[in-house]
Enzyme design. Sequence first.
Site, mmCIF file in Angstrom:
data_model
loop_
_atom_site.group_PDB
_atom_site.id
_atom_site.type_symbol
_atom_site.label_atom_id
_atom_site.label_comp_id
_atom_site.label_asym_id
_atom_site.label_seq_id
_atom_site.Cartn_x
_atom_site.Cartn_y
_atom_site.Cartn_z
ATOM 1 N N ARG A 57 -22.244 -3.665 -4.367
ATOM 2 C CA ARG A 57 -20.889 -3.912 -4.861
ATOM 3 C C ARG A 57 -20.329 -2.681 -5.572
ATOM 4 O O ARG A 57 -19.135 -2.476 -5.652
ATOM 5 C CB ARG A 57 -20.882 -5.149 -5.769
ATOM 6 C CG ARG A 57 -19.531 -5.512 -6.341
ATOM 7 C CD ARG A 57 -19.437 -6.976 -6.794
ATOM 8 N NE ARG A 57 -20.629 -7.475 -7.452
ATOM 9 C CZ ARG A 57 -20.983 -7.204 -8.720
ATOM 10 N NH1 ARG A 57 -20.229 -6.430 -9.464
ATOM 11 N NH2 ARG A 57 -22.081 -7.708 -9.236
ATOM 12 N N TYR A 115 6.007 -6.241 0.926
ATOM 13 C CA TYR A 115 5.152 -7.122 1.730
ATOM 14 C C TYR A 115 5.121 -8.532 1.099
ATOM 15 O O TYR A 115 4.941 -8.670 -0.115
ATOM 16 C CB TYR A 115 3.740 -6.513 1.780
ATOM 17 C CG TYR A 115 2.761 -7.306 2.592
ATOM 18 C CD1 TYR A 115 2.882 -7.388 3.970
ATOM 19 C CD2 TYR A 115 1.715 -7.976 1.970
ATOM 20 C CE1 TYR A 115 1.976 -8.118 4.716
ATOM 21 C CE2 TYR A 115 0.800 -8.709 2.716
ATOM 22 C CZ TYR A 115 0.944 -8.782 4.084
ATOM 23 O OH TYR A 115 0.047 -9.509 4.822
ATOM 24 N N ASP A 189 3.038 1.691 -1.738
ATOM 25 C CA ASP A 189 2.275 1.133 -0.626
ATOM 26 C C ASP A 189 2.647 1.961 0.603
ATOM 27 O O ASP A 189 3.770 1.887 1.097
ATOM 28 C CB ASP A 189 2.638 -0.351 -0.445
ATOM 29 C CG ASP A 189 1.859 -1.025 0.684
ATOM 30 O OD1 ASP A 189 1.431 -0.319 1.622
ATOM 31 O OD2 ASP A 189 1.693 -2.259 0.637
ATOM 32 N N LYS A 214 -4.167 -1.911 9.064
ATOM 33 C CA LYS A 214 -3.082 -1.588 9.991
ATOM 34 C C LYS A 214 -3.368 -0.254 10.698
ATOM 35 O O LYS A 214 -4.338 -0.145 11.410
ATOM 36 C CB LYS A 214 -1.757 -1.595 9.230
ATOM 37 C CG LYS A 214 -1.572 -2.808 8.299
ATOM 38 C CD LYS A 214 -1.500 -4.132 9.023
ATOM 39 C CE LYS A 214 -1.620 -5.335 8.102
ATOM 40 N NZ LYS A 214 -0.690 -5.399 7.001
HETATM 41 C C1 LIG Z 1 -0.686 -5.998 5.757
HETATM 42 C C2 LIG Z 1 -0.069 -5.382 4.579
HETATM 43 C C3 LIG Z 1 -0.592 -5.588 3.285
HETATM 44 C C4 LIG Z 1 -1.772 -6.507 3.048
HETATM 45 O O1 LIG Z 1 -2.915 -6.008 3.630
HETATM 46 P P1 LIG Z 1 -4.179 -6.923 4.094
HETATM 47 O O2 LIG Z 1 -5.128 -5.929 4.622
HETATM 48 O O3 LIG Z 1 -3.663 -7.902 5.095
HETATM 49 O O4 LIG Z 1 -4.653 -7.613 2.862
HETATM 50 C C5 LIG Z 1 0.010 -4.941 2.240
HETATM 51 N N1 LIG Z 1 1.080 -4.142 2.410
HETATM 52 C C6 LIG Z 1 1.620 -3.932 3.630
HETATM 53 C C7 LIG Z 1 2.800 -3.035 3.751
HETATM 54 C C8 LIG Z 1 1.070 -4.546 4.745
HETATM 55 O O5 LIG Z 1 1.617 -4.344 5.953
#
Ligand SMILES: *Cc1c(COP(=O)(O)O)cnc(C)c1O
Length: 398
Positions: A57, A115, A189, A214
């Site tokens: 962890r 998001y 982000d 992504k």
């Molecule tokens: C998908 C996404 C998230 C969340 O990510 P996960 O891996 O699904 O937890 C956060 N911000 C953006 C812009 C996203 O596209």
Amino acid sequence: MPSKLSFGSFCVHEAEEVRNTKPHVLPIYATSSFVFEDIEEGMDIFSGKRTGHVYGRYGNPTIDTMQNKLAALEVFGSDLKASGVLCSSGMSAISTLILACLKAGDKVLTQGNIYGGTTELFIKILAKFSIEPIFVDLNNETEIEEAIKAKPSIKMIYFETPANPTLACVDVKSIAELGKKHNVLTVADNTFCTPYLQQPLLMGVDFVVHSTTKFLNGHGNGLAGIIISTDLDFMKAKVWQAMKLLGTNCNPFDAWLINNGLKTLELRMDRHCSNAMAIATFLEAHPAVAKVNYPGLKSHPHHSIAKKQMRQFGALMSFELKGGFDAGVKFMNKVKLCVLAPTLGDVDTLVLHPASSSHINIPKELREKNGITDGMIRLSVGIENEADLIADLQQAIA
Ligand SMILES: *Cc1c(COP(=O)(O)O)cnc(C)c1O
């Protein structure tokens, strides 16, 4: 190992590892803990005198290797040094960072179009601990400054650029400057861009988060997220500690999948972007399409902001079919190459009709206030052949 072991004990214990040469590709270290040569080594590692792995962890060679590479990419081309903490998902990176930085009573300045999961995290979870979001227009400097002056409890500005669904952009540099001026942390982000297209840390932002699920992974086969900053001490003392104690750590297999994905990041992003530009141009000229939201188009209200801070304009766009809700539903049923999947950033082209899926339970007025109209389609453009994609969209719209 003692020489006279019984069969059973011999089975139980790890065999002598046979490894004479270095593996060419990063291995998956599927182990929950690490052993010490002797008690002195253990003491030195536990007391921080020397670095070493202890428990899965806290860290793991596969995970640590990947978080270092991602951090290096985020400041690539500069003299800055960055540190990263890999987490189990994008959401876990976001929640870990916020809990590492803020306490009860602190407020976060953000925008209405981040998001959906992040908005829900603020409203449904963090608000219970008195960490509350304040939604403003982050393109309006006066509004930001007035909010901060009115509420000194604002300790963080949290933003995304470009953001769903209209691909609205905010000026990263000016937000970073406002944050510095008022002693407020800034978090970007950067999921939609990856460091290949945009590097917020080089523009003065304090923290970058990604859903590596992504584009960084890129192949839709693993979940993870990362927090990156140039404040190495804070990352070690606060962010790593929060990850470790909340248990939001990534697992070695998903980290290893990022290792595979990253190798083709530049190739993929170049193709994502050139396909997206071609599709946006095609859609904008189509008589059945009312509007195309793509920051690469001159018609996009934030084209000049995007041009200033992004190397290319990304893979995401949305467009509005003139026929409204029914046209949106029909379109979704007619696409053959594009895939109906509620994610983004994969190598194949993904389509989403928010009004009939992700936003089906949100009242129409509220949805439209955020730019999500009945006939809106979101595209995460993949890396297929450009002509094949345009042909598919053409026949589906027809
Ligand atoms: C998908 C996404 C998230 C969340 O990510 P996960 O891996 O699904 O937890 C956060 N911000 C953006 C812009 C996203 O596209």
